[in-house]
Design an enzyme around this catalytic site. Structure first.
Site, PDB file in Angstrom:
ATOM      1  CB  VAL A 207     -34.050 -36.374  24.077  1.00 22.77           C
ATOM      2  CG1 VAL A 207     -34.835 -35.958  22.838  1.00 22.77           C
ATOM      3  CG2 VAL A 207     -33.349 -35.186  24.696  1.00 22.77           C
ATOM      4  CB  SER A 208     -32.805 -41.148  26.490  1.00 21.35           C
ATOM      5  OG  SER A 208     -34.077 -41.714  26.348  1.00 21.35           O
TER       6      SER A 208
END
Length: 162
Positions: free
Chosen positions: A9-10
């Site tokens: 995930v970013s």
């Protein structure tokens, strides 16, 4: 033969969020492994790492790629979790194919994209779509910041006094 899962995930906030997509990615990886008759040995997670960074340059992604050996399988939940650049996706898939390592993209099915010509073709097309999507997001963010700045709004940095 070792089966690895890879999730990303970013932002750290996405990883800490109760709605976390990391859990969803793990479920998709587990389902793809089960469909292929595989047991997952290890899941490597990266929280707070941009998808625009090539997989080999990510802290855990680079280490994972270096650990893969002939006969291993790498399963990712979605193509854009591993790749946002078509050239990186295709080069990595080709490298894995050369090294006899299977790459499975769960949202494309349980067939390795490194073995099947049709799967490889769709993988390439989806890699281009992921790259296009990343560019569109970048354009929309820049447009939004520009509009906010033109309207006299605060777009980041130190908040102006008053």
């Amino acid at each position: 033969m070792t089966v690895f899962g890879y999730t990303r995930v970013s932002t750290v906030e996405q990883a800490a969020d109760d709605r976390t997509s990391l859990m969803t990615q793990r479920r998709k990886i587990a389902a793809a492994a089960e469909l292929a008759g595989l047991a997952i040995d290890e899941i490597v997670e990266e929280a707070g790492v941009s998808g625009s960074m090539p997989l080999a340059e990510r802290p855990s992604g680079g280490t994972l790629l270096a650990r893969l050996r002939k006969g291993d399988t790498l399963i990712v939940a979605k193509l854009d979790c591993a790749f946002r650049n078509a050239a990186d996706a295709l080069a990595t898939a080709e490298q894995l194919k050369t090294e006899k390592i299977d790459l499975v993209v769960a949202d494309m099915g349980s067939e390795p994209v490194t073995q099947n010509g049709v799967s490889h073709m769709f993988f390439g097309m989806l890699a281009l779509v992921a790259e296009f999507e990343r560019e569109r997001i970048r354009e929309r963010l820049a447009d939004g910041r520009g509009a906010k700045k033109a309207a006299g709004g605060h777009i980041g940095g130190q908040t102006p006094f008053g």
